[in-house]
Scaffold this motif. Structure first.
Motif, mmCIF file in Angstrom:
data_model
loop_
_atom_site.group_PDB
_atom_site.id
_atom_site.type_symbol
_atom_site.label_atom_id
_atom_site.label_comp_id
_atom_site.label_asym_id
_atom_site.label_seq_id
_atom_site.Cartn_x
_atom_site.Cartn_y
_atom_site.Cartn_z
ATOM 1 N N VAL A 1 19.527 23.772 45.001
ATOM 2 C CA VAL A 1 19.737 25.019 45.734
ATOM 3 C C VAL A 1 20.921 25.731 45.082
ATOM 4 O O VAL A 1 21.982 25.141 44.885
ATOM 5 N N LEU A 2 20.736 26.980 44.706
ATOM 6 C CA LEU A 2 21.779 27.735 44.012
ATOM 7 C C LEU A 2 22.765 28.280 45.054
ATOM 8 O O LEU A 2 22.471 29.254 45.755
ATOM 9 N N LEU A 3 23.918 27.652 45.140
ATOM 10 C CA LEU A 3 24.930 28.034 46.137
ATOM 11 C C LEU A 3 25.982 28.927 45.479
ATOM 12 O O LEU A 3 26.614 28.512 44.500
ATOM 13 N N PRO A 4 26.187 30.140 45.972
ATOM 14 C CA PRO A 4 27.186 31.033 45.364
ATOM 15 C C PRO A 4 28.604 30.598 45.700
ATOM 16 O O PRO A 4 28.899 30.220 46.840
ATOM 17 N N LYS A 5 29.478 30.652 44.717
ATOM 18 C CA LYS A 5 30.880 30.268 44.939
ATOM 19 C C LYS A 5 31.581 31.258 45.861
ATOM 20 O O LYS A 5 32.590 30.923 46.483
ATOM 21 N N GLU A 6 31.054 32.479 45.961
ATOM 22 C CA GLU A 6 31.655 33.467 46.855
ATOM 23 C C GLU A 6 31.546 33.046 48.321
ATOM 24 O O GLU A 6 32.311 33.522 49.163
#
Length: 422
Positions: A341-346
């Motif tokens: 799952v691509l989790l944004p660092k923002e």
């Protein structure tokens, strides 16, 4: 008295030849682009497209540079060029006509920062801003000359292969390895596009391993935004497998996010440009904006795409995934399965969470397994724990201090006893 005229130095035959030369030089070679290309059979398909679409546009041009696509490179886009409407096809071809004569020496002198050159497409008024121009750059180390749109993150680019022919000060023709599409070019008129509003959720369900993603999309409402984005430059969607969702650490409470932030995470999985796998593997700019970029600014919510050990790696800055399969690919939509799952660092912080190692194991240890939930960024710690060995160290230091204390007391007692004896 008869009228007298100045005597000409030209014979009638010479005068006739001179007049013919003048008449041909007014439209020198620009009207004969097809003739110039005819000795090159590998450019026959491009020549045919050019002749049938924009030959009249070239009539008044006496100074230009043409970027011609050989048959072997044009074949990959033949379906697109065949099914485009005549007006759209003509605009694509106009984008290959530079309104400036560039000699081979000019190409060799291109600065690394590039040179912006206007194309015939810019003159139609249908180009946004200066996106009817192309930027030519030359790598000073390899000598490779690249051509791309001046727009940031443009997916369309080409490389100059060779000089085809050159008529000094009038026409240069260079072969390039790809058909160029203007940035934001509207392909809506093309019959090659599937109907807009393609049921992305159904495609994922039919893929059998994307049920969690399909249900999240259906519940969030963002799938309508995905389908609307098809009308621009297309979309590329990275979909985590069901296994990727089940492997999320318990501290990553994705399902507990507010609806608006969950929608941002879903949009973070979509690039607003169509990339088939081949284009993804040869992508020029690895940092790509996503549909979530509009929610946070030009440099936020971006994905870094690279090829590592034969696999396509997608990095968010805290998560690294690999492309596991092509789920769907029909212009203007491509859908790829990804391992994480691509989790944004923002949203999830900037510490590495986990990574799928692409291909053979990479040298060095994997990044630490540290997981932060969005809530943990704003909550104080509920308790303080000591690092390993910390308490044992305290007990050891206390025992040492006690022994030293008894020793000091014994020495002091001896000194006092000696003093009294004296």
């Amino acid at each position: 008295m008869a009228n007298t005229f100045p005597t000409s130095h030209f014979s009638p035959a010479s005068l006739l030849y001179f007049l013919l030369l003048l008449s041909s030089s007014s439209s020198i070679h620009a009207l004969n682009i097809s003739t110039l290309l005819s000795p090159f059979p590998d450019l026959s398909s491009f020549t045919s497209l050019l002749s049938s679409s924009i030959s009249s546009d070239l009539l008044p041009r006496s100074s230009l540079t043409l970027l011609a696509v050989p048959n072997s490179f044009l074949s990959s886009t033949s379906d697109l060029t065949r099914r485009l409407s005549p007006s759209s096809r003509a605009d694509v071809l106009r984008y290959h006509v530079l309104l400036e004569y560039l000699s081979p020496a000019d190409i060799l002198r291109l600065p690394p920062s590039g040179k912006l050159v206007t194309t015939l497409f810019q003159t139609t008024g249908r180009a946004t801003n200066n996106f009817g121009s192309v930027n030519l750059t030359r790598n000073p180390y390899t000598g490779v000359v690249s051509i791309r749109s001046p727009a940031p993150f443009s997916p369309s680019n080409a490389t100059v292969l060779s000089l085809v022919t050159n008529l000094p000060y009038n026409v240069s023709i260079f072969s390039v390895n790809s058909l160029l599409l203007p940035y934001g070019f509207d392909l809506m008129a093309s019959d090659a596009r599937p109907p807009l509003g393609m049921n992305i959720t159904k495609v994922l369900i039919d893929g059998h391993n994307f049920n969690v993603a399909a249900s999240m999309l259906a519940a969030s409402g963002v799938v309508e935004e995905f389908e609307a984005a098809e009308g621009g430059a297309g979309i590329t969607l990275f979909v985590p497998t069901d296994t990727a969702f089940s492997n999320l650490p318990s501290t990553v409470r994705l399902q507990s996010l507010p609806a608006d932030r969950k929608a941002v995470v879903l949009k973070f999985h979509v690039i607003p440009s169509y990339y088939p796998l081949g284009s993804l593997e040869s992508i020029v700019n690895p940092v790509q904006p996503t549909l979530a970029t509009d929610d946070g600014g030009a440099t936020s919510y971006t994905l870094n795409i690279s090829r590592i050990n034969g696999s396509m790696a997608i990095s968010t800055g805290i998560v690294q995934a690999v492309v596991t399969q092509t789920v769907f690919d029909q212009k203007p939509v491509s859908i790829f399965g990804v391992s994480e799952v691509l989790l944004p660092k923002e949203i999830f912080g900037r510490n590495p969470i986990f990574a799928t190692q692409p291909g053979p194991p990479l040298d060095g240890a994997p990044p630490p397994y540290i997981a932060l939930s969005p809530e943990s960024l704003n909550e104080p710690p509920s308790h303080l724990s000591s690092p390993p060995g910390f308490r044992e160290g305290i007990r050891s230091d206390a025992a040492t201090s006690a022994i030293n204390g008894f020793r000091s007391l014994w020495i002091a007692s001896c000194c006092i006893g000696l003093y009294l004896m004296v």
